[in-house]
Design a protein around this motif. Structure first.
Motif, short mmCIF file in Angstrom:
data_model
loop_
_atom_site.label_atom_id
_atom_site.label_comp_id
_atom_site.label_asym_id
_atom_site.label_seq_id
_atom_site.Cartn_x
_atom_site.Cartn_y
_atom_site.Cartn_z
N VAL A 31 -8.96 2.25 -4.10
CA VAL A 31 -8.64 3.18 -3.02
C VAL A 31 -9.92 3.65 -2.32
O VAL A 31 -9.95 3.78 -1.10
CB VAL A 31 -7.82 4.38 -3.56
CG1 VAL A 31 -7.68 5.48 -2.52
CG2 VAL A 31 -6.45 3.91 -4.03
N LEU A 34 0.82 -1.21 0.00
CA LEU A 34 0.00 0.00 0.00
C LEU A 34 0.85 1.26 0.00
O LEU A 34 0.49 2.26 -0.61
CB LEU A 34 -0.96 0.00 1.18
CG LEU A 34 -2.05 -1.07 1.12
CD1 LEU A 34 -2.89 -1.06 2.40
CD2 LEU A 34 -2.93 -0.91 -0.11
N GLN A 35 2.00 1.21 0.66
CA GLN A 35 2.91 2.36 0.64
C GLN A 35 3.45 2.57 -0.78
O GLN A 35 3.53 3.70 -1.26
CB GLN A 35 4.05 2.17 1.62
CG GLN A 35 4.93 3.40 1.74
CD GLN A 35 5.99 3.24 2.82
OE1 GLN A 35 6.13 2.20 3.45
NE2 GLN A 35 6.77 4.29 3.04
N THR A 44 -7.53 1.60 -9.99
CA THR A 44 -6.92 2.16 -8.79
C THR A 44 -7.90 3.01 -7.99
O THR A 44 -7.99 2.88 -6.77
CB THR A 44 -5.68 3.00 -9.15
OG1 THR A 44 -4.82 2.24 -9.99
CG2 THR A 44 -4.92 3.43 -7.91
N ASP A 66 -10.56 1.85 2.81
CA ASP A 66 -10.78 2.14 4.23
C ASP A 66 -11.88 1.27 4.82
O ASP A 66 -11.76 0.76 5.93
CB ASP A 66 -11.10 3.62 4.44
CG ASP A 66 -9.87 4.52 4.30
OD1 ASP A 66 -8.74 3.98 4.22
OD2 ASP A 66 -10.05 5.75 4.28
N THR A 95 11.51 5.14 0.37
CA THR A 95 10.88 4.29 1.40
C THR A 95 11.90 3.59 2.29
O THR A 95 11.58 3.19 3.40
CB THR A 95 10.00 3.20 0.77
OG1 THR A 95 10.82 2.35 -0.04
CG2 THR A 95 8.87 3.81 -0.05
N ARG A 122 0.66 4.02 -2.85
CA ARG A 122 0.50 5.44 -2.52
C ARG A 122 1.54 6.27 -3.27
O ARG A 122 1.23 7.34 -3.81
CB ARG A 122 0.61 5.67 -1.02
CG ARG A 122 0.49 7.14 -0.63
CD ARG A 122 0.56 7.37 0.87
NE ARG A 122 -0.72 7.01 1.46
CZ ARG A 122 -0.89 6.05 2.35
NH1 ARG A 122 0.13 5.34 2.77
NH2 ARG A 122 -2.07 5.79 2.85
N ILE A 162 0.56 6.59 -6.88
CA ILE A 162 -0.56 7.52 -7.02
C ILE A 162 -0.07 8.96 -6.93
O ILE A 162 -0.45 9.82 -7.71
CB ILE A 162 -1.64 7.25 -5.96
CG1 ILE A 162 -2.31 5.90 -6.23
CG2 ILE A 162 -2.66 8.37 -5.89
CD1 ILE A 162 -3.19 5.40 -5.09
N GLU A 163 0.79 9.23 -5.98
CA GLU A 163 1.24 10.60 -5.72
C GLU A 163 2.32 11.09 -6.67
O GLU A 163 2.49 12.30 -6.83
CB GLU A 163 1.73 10.73 -4.27
CG GLU A 163 0.63 10.55 -3.25
CD GLU A 163 1.12 10.52 -1.81
OE1 GLU A 163 2.36 10.51 -1.58
OE2 GLU A 163 0.26 10.49 -0.90
N THR A 201 -0.81 4.46 -12.45
CA THR A 201 -2.06 3.88 -11.98
C THR A 201 -2.91 3.42 -13.16
O THR A 201 -2.64 3.75 -14.31
CB THR A 201 -2.86 4.91 -11.15
OG1 THR A 201 -3.10 6.07 -11.94
CG2 THR A 201 -2.12 5.28 -9.88
#
Length: 101
Positions: free
Chosen positions: A74, A16-17, A70, A78, A37, A20, A23-24, A66
């Protein structure tokens, strides 16, 4: 038994990191992800492979990007994590009488 679960959660956290970061920062390559990381290249590469198999990212000539999948993943993430946390909370053994040895 619990050790295996903890290792799986650690690996999921890494996946997931990495997602992320894609995505960013898309497109982004293995070297940059590893440097940012602190994960070794081979672990980043493995996470990228898992994410690609799940159709959450795809390779490009400039790095990982992505996919259409995606955003939906996302958006649901959650809620799915909350369901797992609730299930784990239900598994706790709080009110067990003291066991004598």
């Amino acid at each position: 038994m619990i050790d295996r679960l903890e290792k799986e959660v650690d690996m999921l956290e890494r996946h997931l990191q990495v997602l992320r970061m894609v995505i960013e920062n898309e497109p982004i390559g293995i070297v940059k992800m590893s440097n940012e990381t602190g994960y070794p290249h081979h672990k980043v590469r493995y996470s990228l492979r898992v994410l690609e198999e799940e159709n959450l990212i795809e390779p490009s000539s400039q790095g990982a990007i992505t996919t259409e999948t995606t955003v939906e993943f996302v958006g649901d993430l959650d809620g799915k994590i909350d369901e797992i946390v609730d299930k784990l909370d239900g598994m706790k053994i709080d009110d067990v009488p003291e066991i004598e040895s």
